[in-house]
Motif scaffolding. Structure first.
Motif, short mmCIF file in Angstrom:
data_model
loop_
_atom_site.label_atom_id
_atom_site.label_comp_id
_atom_site.label_asym_id
_atom_site.label_seq_id
_atom_site.Cartn_x
_atom_site.Cartn_y
_atom_site.Cartn_z
N SER A 4 116.58 -11.81 108.72
CA SER A 4 115.68 -10.84 107.86
C SER A 4 117.08 -10.85 106.73
CB SER A 4 115.40 -9.58 108.17
OG SER A 4 114.31 -9.91 109.08
N LEU A 5 116.73 -11.62 105.25
CA LEU A 5 117.86 -10.85 104.31
C LEU A 5 117.63 -10.59 103.04
CD1 LEU A 5 118.63 -15.34 104.61
CD2 LEU A 5 120.83 -13.29 105.20
N SER A 63 118.85 -0.50 103.52
CA SER A 63 119.28 -0.84 104.19
C SER A 63 117.75 -2.05 104.82
CB SER A 63 119.14 0.19 105.63
OG SER A 63 118.98 -0.41 106.61
N ARG A 64 117.88 -3.75 105.09
CA ARG A 64 116.84 -3.72 106.17
C ARG A 64 115.44 -2.92 107.18
NH1 ARG A 64 117.26 -6.64 110.26
NH2 ARG A 64 119.28 -6.97 110.64
#
Length: 150
Positions: A4-5, A63-64
């Protein structure tokens, strides 16, 4: 895609309950540092934190791994508990219920940092209420003013 980017810059704004003047220059640097640590603990690096006696601005890289609502909740909860330990003057400190949060494009990061850095100067000429309404209009967010303020 196996990973995940994500890169989301978020400008968060919220005030003290009833916009009471609690964040004086005596406590603000320590408060802002404490909030930066909270952001870091939730992997959401704070790029700039600033404000005035009655409200705060935070620019962070979200943050993801955390929802925006959860990050704001953690910031408010931990910082409110912390500030109440700083003396009798702060015993009745509370943050407002809601918040504003706005995405910031990469090209506007430095302008947003400077805007947040200069909050005390900026608010010599503009109230928090006028500032917030201007930001909502800039981002084309519909609102009912009777629900904006505690």
């Amino acid at each position: 895609m196996p990973q995940s980017l994500v890169k989301n810059y978020i400008h968060i704004i919220f005030s003290t309950k009833y916009r009471n003047d609690f964040i004086d220059e005596k406590i603000e640097k320590e408060l802002f540092s404490y909030i930066a640590i909270i952001c870091k603990d939730f992997e959401s690096s704070a790029l700039q934190i600033g404000g005035t006696d009655n409200h705060i601005h935070i620019l962070c890289l979200l943050s993801r791994k955390i929802a925006l609502m959860k990050l704001v909740q953690e910031i408010k909860s931990h910082s409110s508990k912390w500030i109440k330990t700083k003396g009798k003057r702060y015993e009745d400190f509370f943050w407002q219920e809601g918040y504003g949060a706005f995405s910031v494009s990469e090209k506007n990061i430095y302008a947003t940092i400077n805007y947040i850095k200069n909050q005390r100067e900026h608010h010599q000429n503009q109230s928090f209420k006028d500032e917030m309404i201007g930001i909502l209009k800039k981002h084309k967010i519909q609102y009912d003013e009777k629900y904006l303020w505690d």
